[in-house]
Every structure is written in structure tokens, then in C-alpha cells.
Design a protein around this motif. Structure first.
Motif, PDB file in Angstrom:
ATOM      1  N   LEU A 390      27.659 -39.816  -3.643  1.00 11.07           N
ATOM      2  CA  LEU A 390      26.517 -39.686  -3.006  1.00 11.07           C
ATOM      3  C   LEU A 390      25.112 -38.992  -3.795  1.00 11.07           C
ATOM      4  O   LEU A 390      25.304 -37.867  -3.764  1.00 11.07           O
ATOM      5  CB  LEU A 390      26.586 -39.228  -1.657  1.00 11.07           C
ATOM      6  CG  LEU A 390      27.394 -40.118  -0.737  1.00 11.07           C
ATOM      7  CD1 LEU A 390      27.655 -39.352   0.802  1.00 11.07           C
ATOM      8  CD2 LEU A 390      27.210 -41.582  -0.417  1.00 11.07           C
ATOM      9  N   GLY A 391      24.452 -39.676  -4.486  1.00  5.45           N
ATOM     10  CA  GLY A 391      23.577 -39.053  -5.168  1.00  5.45           C
ATOM     11  C   GLY A 391      24.302 -38.187  -6.146  1.00  5.45           C
ATOM     12  O   GLY A 391      25.033 -38.531  -6.995  1.00  5.45           O
ATOM     13  N   GLU A 392      23.971 -36.895  -6.179  1.00  4.43           N
ATOM     14  CA  GLU A 392      24.393 -36.114  -7.092  1.00  4.43           C
ATOM     15  C   GLU A 392      25.888 -35.277  -6.587  1.00  4.43           C
ATOM     16  O   GLU A 392      26.342 -34.515  -7.273  1.00  4.43           O
ATOM     17  CB  GLU A 392      23.391 -34.704  -7.369  1.00  4.43           C
ATOM     18  CG  GLU A 392      22.082 -35.217  -7.998  1.00  4.43           C
ATOM     19  CD  GLU A 392      21.123 -34.011  -7.949  1.00  4.43           C
ATOM     20  OE1 GLU A 392      21.361 -33.005  -7.619  1.00  4.43           O
ATOM     21  OE2 GLU A 392      20.148 -34.372  -8.694  1.00  4.43           O
ATOM     22  N   ASP A 393      25.898 -35.619  -5.416  1.00  2.00           N
ATOM     23  CA  ASP A 393      27.546 -35.145  -4.759  1.00  2.00           C
ATOM     24  C   ASP A 393      28.526 -36.129  -5.202  1.00  2.00           C
ATOM     25  O   ASP A 393      28.501 -37.232  -4.815  1.00  2.00           O
ATOM     26  CB  ASP A 393      27.347 -34.833  -3.129  1.00  2.00           C
ATOM     27  CG  ASP A 393      26.479 -33.776  -2.750  1.00  2.00           C
ATOM     28  OD1 ASP A 393      26.190 -33.171  -3.891  1.00  2.00           O
ATOM     29  OD2 ASP A 393      26.214 -33.750  -1.655  1.00  2.00           O
ATOM     30  N   VAL A 394      29.468 -35.761  -6.044  1.00  2.00           N
ATOM     31  CA  VAL A 394      30.809 -36.287  -6.501  1.00  2.00           C
ATOM     32  C   VAL A 394      31.728 -35.557  -6.008  1.00  2.00           C
ATOM     33  O   VAL A 394      32.109 -34.349  -6.377  1.00  2.00           O
ATOM     34  CB  VAL A 394      30.727 -36.514  -8.076  1.00  2.00           C
ATOM     35  CG1 VAL A 394      32.113 -37.296  -8.400  1.00  2.00           C
ATOM     36  CG2 VAL A 394      29.461 -37.126  -8.377  1.00  2.00           C
ATOM     37  N   THR A 395      32.748 -36.140  -5.103  1.00  2.80           N
ATOM     38  CA  THR A 395      33.830 -35.326  -4.563  1.00  2.80           C
ATOM     39  C   THR A 395      35.159 -36.294  -4.747  1.00  2.80           C
ATOM     40  O   THR A 395      34.976 -37.435  -4.579  1.00  2.80           O
ATOM     41  CB  THR A 395      33.581 -35.237  -3.012  1.00  2.80           C
ATOM     42  OG1 THR A 395      33.474 -36.485  -2.217  1.00  2.80           O
ATOM     43  CG2 THR A 395      32.369 -34.387  -2.938  1.00  2.80           C
ATOM     44  N   ILE A 498      18.817 -42.485   7.644  1.00  4.99           N
ATOM     45  CA  ILE A 498      18.451 -41.171   8.348  1.00  4.99           C
ATOM     46  C   ILE A 498      19.333 -40.193   7.820  1.00  4.99           C
ATOM     47  O   ILE A 498      20.391 -40.137   8.209  1.00  4.99           O
ATOM     48  CB  ILE A 498      17.981 -41.398   9.778  1.00  4.99           C
ATOM     49  CG1 ILE A 498      17.120 -42.491   9.931  1.00  4.99           C
ATOM     50  CG2 ILE A 498      17.782 -39.841  10.125  1.00  4.99           C
ATOM     51  CD1 ILE A 498      16.957 -42.630  11.458  1.00  4.99           C
ATOM     52  N   GLY A 499      18.827 -39.045   7.412  1.00  3.40           N
ATOM     53  CA  GLY A 499      19.645 -37.801   6.896  1.00  3.40           C
ATOM     54  C   GLY A 499      19.160 -37.152   5.722  1.00  3.40           C
ATOM     55  O   GLY A 499      18.301 -37.248   5.193  1.00  3.40           O
ATOM     56  N   PRO A 500      19.703 -35.865   5.589  1.00  4.23           N
ATOM     57  CA  PRO A 500      19.017 -35.224   4.439  1.00  4.23           C
ATOM     58  C   PRO A 500      19.312 -35.888   3.207  1.00  4.23           C
ATOM     59  O   PRO A 500      20.225 -36.598   3.060  1.00  4.23           O
ATOM     60  CB  PRO A 500      20.171 -34.053   4.418  1.00  4.23           C
ATOM     61  CG  PRO A 500      20.670 -33.947   5.798  1.00  4.23           C
ATOM     62  CD  PRO A 500      20.888 -35.157   6.562  1.00  4.23           C
ATOM     63  N   ARG A 501      18.267 -35.585   2.317  1.00  2.13           N
ATOM     64  CA  ARG A 501      18.201 -36.079   0.836  1.00  2.13           C
ATOM     65  C   ARG A 501      18.416 -35.200  -0.280  1.00  2.13           C
ATOM     66  O   ARG A 501      18.328 -33.767   0.071  1.00  2.13           O
ATOM     67  CB  ARG A 501      16.834 -36.873   0.846  1.00  2.13           C
ATOM     68  CG  ARG A 501      16.751 -37.844   1.880  1.00  2.13           C
ATOM     69  CD  ARG A 501      15.290 -38.671   1.534  1.00  2.13           C
ATOM     70  NE  ARG A 501      15.156 -39.425   2.535  1.00  2.13           N
ATOM     71  CZ  ARG A 501      15.193 -40.888   2.481  1.00  2.13           C
ATOM     72  NH1 ARG A 501      15.599 -41.160   1.381  1.00  2.13           N
ATOM     73  NH2 ARG A 501      15.226 -41.825   3.620  1.00  2.13           N
ATOM     74  N   ASP A 502      19.024 -35.658  -1.302  1.00  3.48           N
ATOM     75  CA  ASP A 502      19.082 -34.494  -2.524  1.00  3.48           C
ATOM     76  C   ASP A 502      17.513 -34.380  -3.193  1.00  3.48           C
ATOM     77  O   ASP A 502      16.800 -35.096  -2.809  1.00  3.48           O
ATOM     78  CB  ASP A 502      20.368 -35.034  -3.237  1.00  3.48           C
ATOM     79  CG  ASP A 502      19.778 -36.426  -3.939  1.00  3.48           C
ATOM     80  OD1 ASP A 502      18.940 -36.848  -3.838  1.00  3.48           O
ATOM     81  OD2 ASP A 502      20.929 -36.881  -4.689  1.00  3.48           O
ATOM     82  N   ALA A 503      17.693 -33.893  -4.290  1.00  3.61           N
ATOM     83  CA  ALA A 503      16.575 -33.615  -5.091  1.00  3.61           C
ATOM     84  C   ALA A 503      15.952 -35.046  -5.575  1.00  3.61           C
ATOM     85  O   ALA A 503      14.601 -35.161  -5.878  1.00  3.61           O
ATOM     86  CB  ALA A 503      16.759 -32.839  -6.090  1.00  3.61           C
ATOM     87  N   GLY A 505      16.017 -37.705  -3.914  1.00  3.46           N
ATOM     88  CA  GLY A 505      15.594 -38.544  -2.757  1.00  3.46           C
ATOM     89  C   GLY A 505      16.824 -39.491  -2.208  1.00  3.46           C
ATOM     90  O   GLY A 505      16.467 -40.189  -1.222  1.00  3.46           O
ATOM     91  N   ALA A 506      18.007 -39.369  -2.696  1.00  3.35           N
ATOM     92  CA  ALA A 506      19.324 -40.189  -2.043  1.00  3.35           C
ATOM     93  C   ALA A 506      19.422 -39.423  -0.658  1.00  3.35           C
ATOM     94  O   ALA A 506      19.822 -38.189  -0.720  1.00  3.35           O
ATOM     95  CB  ALA A 506      20.222 -40.064  -3.140  1.00  3.35           C
ATOM     96  N   VAL A 507      19.945 -40.530   0.227  1.00  2.00           N
ATOM     97  CA  VAL A 507      20.532 -39.815   1.597  1.00  2.00           C
ATOM     98  C   VAL A 507      21.895 -39.669   1.310  1.00  2.00           C
ATOM     99  O   VAL A 507      22.823 -40.380   1.138  1.00  2.00           O
ATOM    100  CB  VAL A 507      20.236 -40.883   2.495  1.00  2.00           C
ATOM    101  CG1 VAL A 507      21.041 -40.480   3.778  1.00  2.00           C
ATOM    102  CG2 VAL A 507      18.771 -41.098   2.711  1.00  2.00           C
ATOM    103  N   VAL A 508      22.186 -38.039   1.675  1.00  2.00           N
ATOM    104  CA  VAL A 508      23.449 -37.720   1.178  1.00  2.00           C
ATOM    105  C   VAL A 508      24.236 -37.367   2.530  1.00  2.00           C
ATOM    106  O   VAL A 508      25.262 -36.813   2.499  1.00  2.00           O
ATOM    107  CB  VAL A 508      23.759 -36.552   0.192  1.00  2.00           C
ATOM    108  CG1 VAL A 508      22.937 -37.121  -0.864  1.00  2.00           C
ATOM    109  CG2 VAL A 508      22.787 -35.281   0.688  1.00  2.00           C
ATOM    110  N   GLY A 509      23.617 -37.435   3.773  1.00  2.01           N
ATOM    111  CA  GLY A 509      24.323 -37.239   5.097  1.00  2.01           C
ATOM    112  C   GLY A 509      24.134 -35.794   5.401  1.00  2.01           C
ATOM    113  O   GLY A 509      23.572 -34.831   4.620  1.00  2.01           O
TER     114      GLY A 509
END
Length: 587
Positions: A390-395, A498-503, A505-509
């Protein structure tokens, strides 16, 4: 003087004209009509009076003549008197008038009901083995039939039915009225109700047997767990219905018949034969649909019933859509004594697209579904491996999650509810290093309700909230994060937008979710209706997220599968209008 040929031609023309004129006059002569007017009474009395009048039924007959109308007029007085008796009026005065001649008449009936007949005596007696069991019903009967009050035949009939219905429901199968009379004395406008009821003996359930057809019958002991009747217990028709519903809800039978063997009763114990017709051992379902959130979607599902004689079954399903593809299977082992109570083993494999990335997952688990009281509970233990971006979050997460799900609903219609409510609650979590790579606890609550405002209008409400308690949010995979927006959330916004976005602008939940909705829906014509709605919702990483709002109007169609919805929604904080298409089942 006309010549022979010309004379014959004119005579032919005159004859044709005469025939044509006669033909034109015949329909006019046939258009007989009687205008009927009843006055002096209103409401149910007037409606009943009009219903009794033969002259009103014949008002538009084409072949009416004076003799027929006179005969109908003579019948009107006795008919109107008969019509008023159910309301307690036995001595009315009726001013009947008939005016006009063929083909038009006017019949007027001015009714003076006169004094109302009252209860002079009410004699209700109960005898027999169950005489003491009907005190509540006796009070209800006396409330309907009170000495000194005006009589209504419907009150008498309903009071009479109270004992008959109650006696049957309590197992007094031989109960009957030894005497049941409504005695009216028109001369002094008085009436007597005489109701002498004999309960007879109380019956009990005898032994029951279950008859199965088909090549693979289920184990008798297994089916007996769901039977709600017991030999020696008081005969109760509701227990028979409960058993019929329970066996039907298991899903193994096409039909279930409850057959009391009254003629075989001994010592007032009635044997019960339960006759079943099996369903096919395999079932295949294919589905295709469209929703704004999912795009075109399709599914293939199979149910394998009767895997053994204790009711084990297998359900497998594949779903494909623009945003999510899954393949899942569940092995079901019935437990307990209620339909739906079972132990399950399940597995899932799939992937889901998000606006900011992709998630791939597989998992397996076990669950135990029970229904103590009115709550449906499901205890489960599930292992899930998920790789998500999700955006910059890779898990890459491994999670062993124990959990509990609670469900309860009270609806007047499971497909299209005008009144009722439903509640869903789930809590689950994982502990790092206990076969898990992340520690978290999640709680999720959805409450929905419907309330009828007018005959064709209902108010729908929904509230949803969710919360994650997690130390490292970046290690939480996509499936365990909250998002809002879409057909079933905040209309006017894209699915999960709708949700928090990373730097970037991607919605990462986020960790905390709140959504709510109010909708006013009115049926306009047939199965078609219209709606107006207000939605609000937000997702943040703190407890009170800022709510985005959407308003709009929609078209509704009530179909056998639920309410088909086509909505146009406007996001209050942004410009534009978004189309939402979906189906609502229940609430």
C-alpha cells in the motif's frame, strides 16, 4: 310516380336507413342504469349495507326493466335490516325511495338505525379436565362481552374463538362447545350470549418416528437432536412447527411433514410421524452481477450434502471481480441441537486490489458456531499469511488470530425489511512471536435499523465503527486496516478512497473507523421507489476521525433478491456527482 327500378332502389335505401337507425338506437336503449345512494350511517355500517344491496349489484345490467327494478327495490328493506344486525341494530327504520323510469332510476335509502341492542346476560362456563387452565382467556372473553354494552356479532365470534384456539394450543384436542348461542330479543333490544365449553382431556405427545426416503438416509440419532417434541410432554402444536422448521433449516430436505397419528392415540398420547423428502446430494450455483465498487463480478459455488450419515457437508466457492478474487472451502460438521450450530474447517486463497496497491493472501482455520438464546456466536482460530503493498508500506505478515463474532437480527422480512434491526460485532487479534509477525487487537461493530414512517415509506439507519490497537501500524497488512467510501459506506466517494495517505498521496488505511448513514425511502409505483440519503464517515489514526459527507438521491426497485439501488451522490467537500449501483438484502 317513380319507375319500378328506381322505386325499388329508394325502398332499399329507406330500409337500410331504418335498419341503421335501429342499430344505432339499440345500444342506447340497452344502457340502463340505477343510481344507488345510502345515507344515515357511515364507516363499516355503510359499507356493509351497500354490500348487502342486490339493487346495487344490478345497477349497471343492460337488460333491466321496470319489473326487475321494482322487485329489487322490495328486497332492499330486508337486506338492509340484515346488514345492520351484525352491529347490534335490530329495529332500524328505513326510508326507501325509487324515482325515475326505464332506463334511468335513482334509489335512495335513508337509514335510521334505531336503538342498539345490548348484552342483557353473558353466560360463559368452562368445564372438563382443563377448566382451571383458562382464567386469562375467560377474562379476555368478558372484556369483549360486557353486560350493558352494545353488541357486535364480531365480538361474539372472536370471544368464542378465544377458547377454541387456546384449547388446541394446549393439547385439549377434544375440546368443544357443549352450547354456543347468541340469543337476541328484538322487542326489547336485548341479547344473551351462552357459551358452555368442555375442554375434555389433555393430550400428550407419544413416541415419534422419522421416515426418510432416498438412497442415503441420515442417522436417526443425528436427526433426533433437532426434534423439539418428547414423549409424555403435553401436546403442543407450536412444538410441531418448531420441529418442522428446525429440520427444514438443516438444508438436507426438500420437504418435512409433521403427521400426528390421532387415530392411533392410546391413553391420550398421540404418536407423531415425521416424513421427509431429501434434497439432491449436490448443488451448484452460478452467479453474475455488477456493482460500482466491484465492477462486473461472478461466482461459482458447490454444496456437497450427505457426505456421511451424520450430516457432514462441504461448501466450496470461487469469486471473481475487478477488485477481489478468492477461492474458499469450508468443511462443516453439525454440533448442538439447533440448525446452524457447527464445527468448521476452512481455507482461503486470493488477492485484492486497492487504489494504492495489492494484497495476496492464503489462510486456513477452524470455527465453532453456536446459538445460545437469540445471539449467534462464532468462536474461531484463523491463520493468515498476507503479502501486501500500500503505497510505501510493504508488509509480509503471518497472523494466528483467535476471535469471536456475534450476530443478532430482528426483522419483519429477511429480504426487504420495513421494520427491525441487526447487529454485527467481531473482535480478534494476534500476538507477535506466537506464530505471528505483528501484535494487534481489532474490534468492529455494525448496527443497522429500519423504521416504517408511513405505509409506503421507511427510514433506514446505519452506524459502523472499528478500532485497531497496534504498536507498529506499518507492519499491519491491508486486510486488517480500515478504509471508507463506496456503495456500502460513504456514497459520493470511490471505494476505499477515504483514509490516511502517505507522503505520495496514496490511501494506506488507518486504525479508527466511523461511518453512518440516514436514508428515507418511499415506494412510488408498484415495486419502484425513490430515496434520499445522507452519509458521513472517516478513517484516521486517532479515535475521532474527521467525517467526510455525501448526500444524494436514488432509484429503488424491489426485486426477489433484495432492493436494487441506483444512486447519484454528491461529496459535500468536493465537486461532482458519483453513480453507485448495488443491491441491498435485508438492511
Amino acid at each position: 310516380m317513380l319507375g319500378g327500378g328506381r322505386g325499388r332502389a329508394w325502398r332499399a335505401r329507406l330500409a337500410a336507413a331504418g335498419l341503421l337507425g335501429g342499430a344505432l338506437l339499440l345500444p342506447a336503449a340497452a344502457q340502463a342504469n340505477i343510481e344507488v345512494e345510502v345515507s344515515g350511517v357511515s364507516g363499516a355500517m355503510k359499507a356493509n349495507a351497500e354490500a348487502y344491496l342486490s339493487i346495487r349489484d344490478a345497477a349497471n345490467q343492460k337488460d333491466l326493466d321496470q319489473a326487475t327494478v321494482d322487485r329489487l327495490q322490495r328486497q332492499a328493506g330486508p337486506e338492509l335490516r340484515e346488514a345492520l344486525r351484525p352491529f347490534g341494530y335490530y329495529n332500524p327504520f328505513i326510508d326507501a325511495r325509487l324515482e325515475g323510469t326505464a332506463p334511468k332510476w335513482k334509489a335512495q335509502y335513508i337509514i335510521h338505525p334505531g336503538p342498539r341492542t345490548v348484552w342483557k346476560r353473558v353466560d360463559i362456563q368452562i368445564s372438563g379436565e382443563g377448566a382451571a387452565d383458562f382464567e386469562k382467556e375467560l377474562k379476555r372473553m368478558h372484556r369483549r362481552l360486557q353486560e350493558g354494552e352494545g353488541i357486535l356479532h364480531s365480538d361474539y365470534d372472536e370471544a368464542k374463538a378465544i377458547l377454541s384456539s387456546a384449547a388446541y394450543a394446549r393439547g385439549y384436542l377434544d375440546a368443544q362447545y357443549a352450547e354456543a348461542e347468541l340469543r337476541v330479543t328484538p322487542a326489547d333490544n336485548s341479547a344473551e350470549a351462552v357459551l358452555h365449553f368442555d375442554t375434555g382431556p389433555r393430550y400428550r405427545f407419544g413416541e415419534f418416528s422419522i421416515e426418510q426416503t432416498g438412497e442415503r438416509p441420515l442417522e436417526d440419532a443425528f436427526l433426533r437432536r433437532y426434534v423439539k417434541i418428547h414423549a409424555g410432554a403435553d401436546y403442543d402444536p407450536q412444538k410441531l412447527l418448531d420441529t418442522q422448521f428446525a429440520l427444514s433449516d438443516l438444508g438436507y430436505f426438500q420437504s418435512v411433514e409433521m403427521l400426528p397419528q390421532r387415530e392411533q392415540a392410546q391413553d391420550h398420547q398421540v404418536p407423531i410421524l415425521i416424513r421427509t423428502t431429501p434434497r439432491k446430494s449436490q448443488r451448484y450455483d452460478f452467479g453474475i452481477g455488477y456493482g460500482t465498487d466491484t465492477g462486473v463480478r461472478g461466482s461459482v459455488a458447490s454444496d456437497f450434502r450427505h457426505l456421511n450419515d451424520t450430516g457432514h457437508s462441504l461448501h466450496v466457492e470461487t469469486q471473481v471481480s475487478h477488485i477481489k478474487n478468492t477461492a474458499a472451502g469450508e468443511y462443516r460438521i453439525p454440533r448442538g441441537d439447533k440448525p446452524g450450530e457447527m464445527f468448521t474447517l476452512n481455507g482461503v486463497l486470493g488477492q485484492q486490489d486497492y487504489s494504492a496497491g495489492l494484497s495476496r493472501f492464503y489462510g486456513f482455520g477452524a470455527g465453532l458456531a453456536r446459538t445460545p438464546g437469540k445471539w449467534q456466536r462464532r468462536y474461531y482460530l484463523k491463520y493468515l499469511h498476507e503479502d501486501s503493498t500500500l503505497g510505501e508500506d510493504v508488509t509480509a505478515a503471518d497472523m494466528l488470530m483467535p476471535g469471536l463474532t456475534l450476530n443478532r437480527a430482528s426483522l419483519d422480512d429477511a429480504i426487504y425489511a420495513r421494520q427491525g434491526w441487526s447487529l454485527f460485532f467481531d473482535v480478534h487479534g494476534a500476538v507477535k512471536d506466537a506464530m505471528s509477525s505483528v501484535s494487534f487487537t481489532q474490534a468492529h461493530l455494525i448496527v443497522k435499523g429500519a423504521y416504517p414512517l408511513w405505509q409506503r415509506t421507511r427510514l433506514l439507519a446505519r452506524y459502523e465503527t472499528g478500532a485497531n490497537l497496534v504498536d507498529q501500524f506499518s507492519r499491519l497488512p491491508a486486510s486488517q486496516r480500515f478504509f471508507a467510501g463506496g456503495d456500502q459506506s460513504v456514497r459520493g466517494y470511490d471505494y476505499q478512497s477515504i483514509g490516511p495517505r502517505d507522503a505520495n498521496g496514496a490511501v494506506v488505511g488507518g486504525n479508527f473507523l466511523t461511518t453512518m448513514s440516514l436514508e428515507l425511502e418511499t415506494r412510488v409505483y408498484g415495486n419502484w421507489g425513490a430515496a434520499t440519503f445522507y452519509d458521513a464517515g472517516g478513517v484516521e489514526n486517532h479515535v475521532s476521525p474527521k467525517l467526510k459527507q455525501g448526500i444524494g438521491v436514488g432509484l429503488r426497485y424491489r426485486a426477489p433478491i433484495g432492493s436494487v439501488q441506483i444512486d447519484l451522490a454528491h461529496p459535500v467537500e468536493d465537486n461532482g456527482v458519483r453513480l453507485h449501483i448495488g443491491v441491498r438484502v435485508g438492511l
